[in-house]
Design an enzyme around this catalytic site. Sequence first.
Site, PDB file in Angstrom:
ATOM      1  N   ALA A  38       0.928  -1.024   0.078  1.00 55.58           N
ATOM      2  CA  ALA A  38       0.065  -0.097  -0.022  1.00 55.58           C
ATOM      3  C   ALA A  38       0.861   1.169   0.147  1.00 55.58           C
ATOM      4  O   ALA A  38       2.245   1.102  -0.062  1.00 55.58           O
ATOM      5  CB  ALA A  38      -1.052  -0.081   1.109  1.00 55.58           C
ATOM      6  N   ASN A  46       0.278   5.310   5.409  1.00 54.39           N
ATOM      7  CA  ASN A  46      -0.862   5.364   6.065  1.00 54.39           C
ATOM      8  C   ASN A  46      -1.953   4.633   5.811  1.00 54.39           C
ATOM      9  O   ASN A  46      -3.152   5.081   5.905  1.00 54.39           O
ATOM     10  CB  ASN A  46      -1.284   7.187   5.892  1.00 54.39           C
ATOM     11  CG  ASN A  46      -0.564   8.038   6.584  1.00 54.39           C
ATOM     12  OD1 ASN A  46       0.113   7.707   7.376  1.00 54.39           O
ATOM     13  ND2 ASN A  46      -0.110   9.208   5.838  1.00 54.39           N
ATOM     14  N   GLY A 102      -2.260   1.359   7.041  1.00 53.36           N
ATOM     15  CA  GLY A 102      -2.315   0.523   8.016  1.00 53.36           C
ATOM     16  C   GLY A 102      -1.589  -0.660   7.839  1.00 53.36           C
ATOM     17  O   GLY A 102      -2.110  -1.732   8.460  1.00 53.36           O
ATOM     18  N   ASP A 147       7.868  -6.656   8.161  1.00 50.42           N
ATOM     19  CA  ASP A 147       7.278  -5.001   8.032  1.00 50.42           C
ATOM     20  C   ASP A 147       8.704  -4.279   7.331  1.00 50.42           C
ATOM     21  O   ASP A 147       9.576  -5.008   7.355  1.00 50.42           O
ATOM     22  CB  ASP A 147       7.148  -4.467   9.431  1.00 50.42           C
ATOM     23  CG  ASP A 147       6.271  -2.941   9.147  1.00 50.42           C
ATOM     24  OD1 ASP A 147       5.581  -3.091   8.296  1.00 50.42           O
ATOM     25  OD2 ASP A 147       6.457  -2.291  10.176  1.00 50.42           O
ATOM     26  N   GLU A 148       7.961  -3.388   6.468  1.00 45.48           N
ATOM     27  CA  GLU A 148       8.837  -2.506   5.871  1.00 45.48           C
ATOM     28  C   GLU A 148       9.575  -3.413   4.576  1.00 45.48           C
ATOM     29  O   GLU A 148      10.933  -3.178   4.158  1.00 45.48           O
ATOM     30  CB  GLU A 148       9.883  -1.708   6.583  1.00 45.48           C
ATOM     31  CG  GLU A 148       9.615  -1.019   7.593  1.00 45.48           C
ATOM     32  CD  GLU A 148       8.900   0.154   7.047  1.00 45.48           C
ATOM     33  OE1 GLU A 148       9.027   0.676   5.858  1.00 45.48           O
ATOM     34  OE2 GLU A 148       8.275   0.994   8.013  1.00 45.48           O
ATOM     35  N   CYS A 158      -3.693  10.108  -4.283  1.00 45.53           N
ATOM     36  CA  CYS A 158      -4.187   9.258  -5.612  1.00 45.53           C
ATOM     37  C   CYS A 158      -3.280   9.626  -6.799  1.00 45.53           C
ATOM     38  O   CYS A 158      -2.404  10.673  -6.548  1.00 45.53           O
ATOM     39  CB  CYS A 158      -5.683   9.550  -6.051  1.00 45.53           C
ATOM     40  SG  CYS A 158      -6.016  11.288  -6.535  1.00 45.53           S
ATOM     41  N   HIS A 185      -3.702  13.331  -8.236  1.00 47.40           N
ATOM     42  CA  HIS A 185      -3.040  14.466  -7.537  1.00 47.40           C
ATOM     43  C   HIS A 185      -1.541  14.442  -7.019  1.00 47.40           C
ATOM     44  O   HIS A 185      -0.837  15.355  -7.048  1.00 47.40           O
ATOM     45  CB  HIS A 185      -3.880  14.307  -6.112  1.00 47.40           C
ATOM     46  CG  HIS A 185      -5.245  15.099  -5.944  1.00 47.40           C
ATOM     47  ND1 HIS A 185      -6.339  14.287  -6.075  1.00 47.40           N
ATOM     48  CD2 HIS A 185      -5.580  16.240  -6.588  1.00 47.40           C
ATOM     49  CE1 HIS A 185      -7.381  15.124  -6.349  1.00 47.40           C
ATOM     50  NE2 HIS A 185      -7.144  16.317  -6.504  1.00 47.40           N
TER      51      HIS A 185
END
Length: 193
Positions: A9, A12, A14, A87-88, A182, A185
């Site tokens: 993702a 931010n 999650g 993670d990461e 998005c 933007h």
Amino acid sequence: MAKLYFYYASMNAGKSTTLLQADFNYRERGMRTMLWTAALDDRAVGKPIASRIGLEAEAHRFDAATDLWAEVSRAHADTPLDCILIDEAQFLTKEQVWQCARLADQAGIPVLCYGLRTDFQGELFAGSAALLGIADALVELKAVCHCGRKASMNLRVDGAGNPVAEGAQTEIGGNERYVALCRRHFREAIGKT
């Protein structure tokens, strides 16, 4: 049959929270997990994996020289592991991603990797590219742009909040350095036609 998973993702979305929830679910059922995170991310003040909503956990740290196959195999021989959570994962090397696949294929341990798909220029990280290529399951976690659309891009900003379009691929930071947007933007912010 154990699988290699890639949960990806933008910032931010999650990812760390979802990893910690999966870890909790395994441990609640009496299963043994092993958590890993990138050594270069040193933002967490207590425990190496920390989510923005306050969840945190101890974890082993990997860098480019870490042999995940050897480290996990050694721990698994001592006390069998039921799941590896990373993670990461964008900071894994291509070789380390193949080691994760081997852990799933040969050791029979599910490996759940969580990370960014792309950097602040829209380019794939090496670990993410390898995971997108060989993971058994790809799961996109969703973040939201200020316009309400799905945020799939990570805009790097300077101290004044201005977009940054050039620089090193890796610069650790949170909300003060990155904004999830998005694609539309993101393109507008960096002037990409």
